[in-house]
Design a protein around this motif. Sequence first.
Motif, short mmCIF file in Angstrom:
data_model
loop_
_atom_site.label_atom_id
_atom_site.label_comp_id
_atom_site.label_asym_id
_atom_site.label_seq_id
_atom_site.Cartn_x
_atom_site.Cartn_y
_atom_site.Cartn_z
N LEU A 276 0.85 -1.07 0.03
CA LEU A 276 0.14 0.06 -0.11
C LEU A 276 0.98 1.20 0.03
CD1 LEU A 276 -2.90 0.25 -0.14
CD2 LEU A 276 -2.97 0.39 2.62
N GLN A 277 0.50 2.18 -0.81
CA GLN A 277 1.25 3.52 -0.75
C GLN A 277 0.77 4.32 0.21
OE1 GLN A 277 0.11 5.34 -4.60
NE2 GLN A 277 0.02 3.29 -5.54
N PRO A 278 1.77 5.06 0.88
CA PRO A 278 1.35 6.05 2.18
C PRO A 278 0.12 6.78 2.03
CG PRO A 278 3.71 6.05 1.36
CD PRO A 278 2.96 5.52 0.30
N GLU A 279 -0.08 7.53 0.59
CA GLU A 279 -1.26 8.26 0.64
C GLU A 279 -2.50 7.60 0.96
OE1 GLU A 279 0.77 7.56 -2.08
OE2 GLU A 279 2.06 9.38 -1.66
N ALA A 280 -2.65 6.12 1.36
CA ALA A 280 -3.73 5.19 1.26
C ALA A 280 -4.53 5.66 2.46
CB ALA A 280 -3.30 3.86 1.22
N GLU A 281 -3.75 6.11 3.64
CA GLU A 281 -4.70 6.19 4.77
C GLU A 281 -5.55 7.32 4.70
OE1 GLU A 281 -2.17 6.31 8.09
OE2 GLU A 281 -3.90 6.94 9.53
N ALA A 282 -5.16 8.52 4.10
CA ALA A 282 -5.88 9.71 3.79
C ALA A 282 -7.08 9.26 2.87
CB ALA A 282 -5.03 10.91 3.05
N ALA A 283 -6.81 8.19 2.04
CA ALA A 283 -8.10 7.97 1.20
C ALA A 283 -8.99 7.03 1.62
CB ALA A 283 -7.29 7.42 -0.39
N ARG A 284 -8.90 6.92 2.95
CA ARG A 284 -9.84 5.99 3.98
C ARG A 284 -9.57 4.44 3.15
NH1 ARG A 284 -12.01 10.41 2.42
NH2 ARG A 284 -13.39 9.23 0.59
N VAL A 285 -8.36 4.12 2.72
CA VAL A 285 -7.99 2.76 2.31
C VAL A 285 -7.56 1.59 3.58
CG1 VAL A 285 -6.70 1.25 0.60
CG2 VAL A 285 -7.84 3.58 -0.07
N ARG A 286 -8.01 0.86 3.55
CA ARG A 286 -7.27 -0.16 4.95
C ARG A 286 -6.97 -1.58 4.08
NH1 ARG A 286 -9.97 -1.73 9.79
NH2 ARG A 286 -8.59 -3.49 9.48
N THR A 287 -6.03 -2.42 4.47
CA THR A 287 -5.79 -3.50 3.98
C THR A 287 -5.97 -4.92 5.06
OG1 THR A 287 -3.50 -3.15 5.08
CG2 THR A 287 -3.79 -2.83 2.52
N ILE A 288 -6.25 -6.02 4.44
CA ILE A 288 -6.32 -7.09 4.97
C ILE A 288 -5.17 -8.41 4.49
CG2 ILE A 288 -7.71 -9.35 4.90
CD1 ILE A 288 -10.18 -7.24 5.09
N SER A 289 -4.68 -8.79 5.44
CA SER A 289 -3.37 -9.57 4.91
C SER A 289 -3.70 -11.08 4.25
CB SER A 289 -2.23 -9.74 6.17
OG SER A 289 -1.48 -10.51 5.65
N VAL A 290 -3.01 -11.37 3.36
CA VAL A 290 -3.31 -12.53 2.85
C VAL A 290 -2.26 -13.62 2.96
CG1 VAL A 290 -4.97 -11.79 0.90
CG2 VAL A 290 -2.33 -11.81 0.48
N ALA A 291 -1.34 -13.11 4.02
CA ALA A 291 -0.08 -13.92 4.35
C ALA A 291 -0.45 -15.24 4.77
CB ALA A 291 0.66 -13.03 5.12
N ALA A 292 -1.42 -15.47 5.79
CA ALA A 292 -1.79 -16.61 6.44
C ALA A 292 -2.29 -17.59 5.39
CB ALA A 292 -2.65 -16.53 7.46
N LEU A 293 -3.02 -17.05 4.42
CA LEU A 293 -3.68 -18.16 3.27
C LEU A 293 -2.78 -18.54 2.34
CD1 LEU A 293 -6.13 -19.26 2.10
CD2 LEU A 293 -6.53 -17.08 1.09
N PHE A 294 -1.85 -17.49 1.98
CA PHE A 294 -0.52 -18.11 1.20
C PHE A 294 0.55 -19.13 1.86
CE2 PHE A 294 -1.54 -14.56 -1.66
CZ PHE A 294 -1.33 -15.31 -3.08
N ALA A 295 0.58 -18.55 3.04
CA ALA A 295 1.38 -19.93 3.89
C ALA A 295 0.96 -21.20 4.17
CB ALA A 295 1.61 -19.26 5.37
N GLU A 296 -0.43 -21.04 4.16
CA GLU A 296 -1.17 -22.64 4.48
C GLU A 296 -1.11 -23.01 3.13
OE1 GLU A 296 -2.75 -23.72 6.95
OE2 GLU A 296 -3.72 -25.48 5.70
N ALA A 297 -1.28 -22.40 1.79
CA ALA A 297 -1.17 -23.01 0.63
C ALA A 297 0.18 -23.65 0.30
CB ALA A 297 -1.51 -21.81 -0.44
N ILE A 298 1.14 -22.94 0.56
CA ILE A 298 2.74 -23.38 0.23
C ILE A 298 2.74 -24.64 1.32
CG2 ILE A 298 5.11 -22.77 0.68
CD1 ILE A 298 4.36 -19.74 0.37
N ILE A 299 2.42 -24.64 2.67
CA ILE A 299 2.66 -25.81 3.03
C ILE A 299 1.86 -27.04 2.60
CG2 ILE A 299 1.70 -26.79 5.31
CD1 ILE A 299 4.42 -25.82 5.72
N ARG A 300 0.73 -26.81 2.12
CA ARG A 300 -0.21 -27.85 1.57
C ARG A 300 0.49 -28.40 0.30
NH1 ARG A 300 -5.98 -28.69 3.19
NH2 ARG A 300 -6.16 -27.30 5.23
#
Length: 313
Positions: A276-300
């Motif tokens: 995310l770019q630093p200006e995202a906060e002022a644009a009311r943009v928030r993120t959700i992480s997909v890291a756990a999902l990718f980690a689980e897929a890699i293990i599987r």
Amino acid sequence: MEGRLQVFAGNSNIPLARQIVAHLNMNLGRALVGQFKNGETRVRLEENVRGSDVFVIQSLTQPVDHHLMELLIMIDALRRASAERVTAVIPYYAYAKQEKKTTGREPISAKLVANLLTVAGTSRVLTMDLHAPAIEGFFDIPVDHLQAGPLLADYFRSKHLENVVVVSPDAGGVGRANRFREQIGAGLAIIAKQRPEPDVSEVLEMVGDVGGKTAVIVDDMISTGGTLVEAARALKERGAVEVYACATHGIFAGNALSLIADSVLKETVVTNTIPLQPEAEAARVRTISVAALFAEAIIRIHKDLSLSALFSR
Ligand code: R5P
């Protein structure tokens, strides 16, 4: 798969790569991924990969061609260093909107990228929310295609919004919006849009009742922000009380973030497939992480287990 698991990353999304390996309780593989003075990409693996099951994490973010080249050269290095299997982990697959010719004398760039990855020595691909699912068929190697929809739906469920209508901002996104609607329990509205020229979006018509409702626009990507901002404006004009949006890939090209900041959108939620770019906060943009999902897929994948259970989470 017998070989040991190793995970390397290019430079496109190091924060996500670090989160993924943290979920796997391991460190990123050591590698020099830089540039020669003449601008060419320089790669040198700094640990042994012989016989290993290797995953290379690289989102095709801007500068897209540079990051693609980093990925191809890393795969070449891994192959020449005798890695047993190399999986390209591509959270955001660029060139996906160029998956067919829209007029004569155009390339099919999404297919070219698939060819390049295959020729470089990729054994399999792990990706998320391809703009066109048919791109899977551009590969003759296995492709595992994760979806961010369930994670985004969890977030919107946790907000306990009332009287919600899920909105597809174009005809092509109806299937995605309908799945999202089922996941959060809401109505459905569909916008018909046209693109008078590339990167310009106009709302033509809307199907579904949005008056007095909380609208949640669902899309796969936000590029110039034009589709989203126009859709939000049309929804407000037709009586929506509040307008939220979510998308898997927050590209935010050009002045997209300032367009969104100045729009009627109350909140825009994207995942971290793209940093995310630093200006995202002022644009009311928030993120959700997909890291756990990718980690689980890699293990599987490493353990040769089914990934089906991950697709509906
Ligand atoms: C279109 O088919 C896609 O699903 C997105 O709606 C589109 O790519 C968004 O692009 P932009 O933000 O430039 O309008």
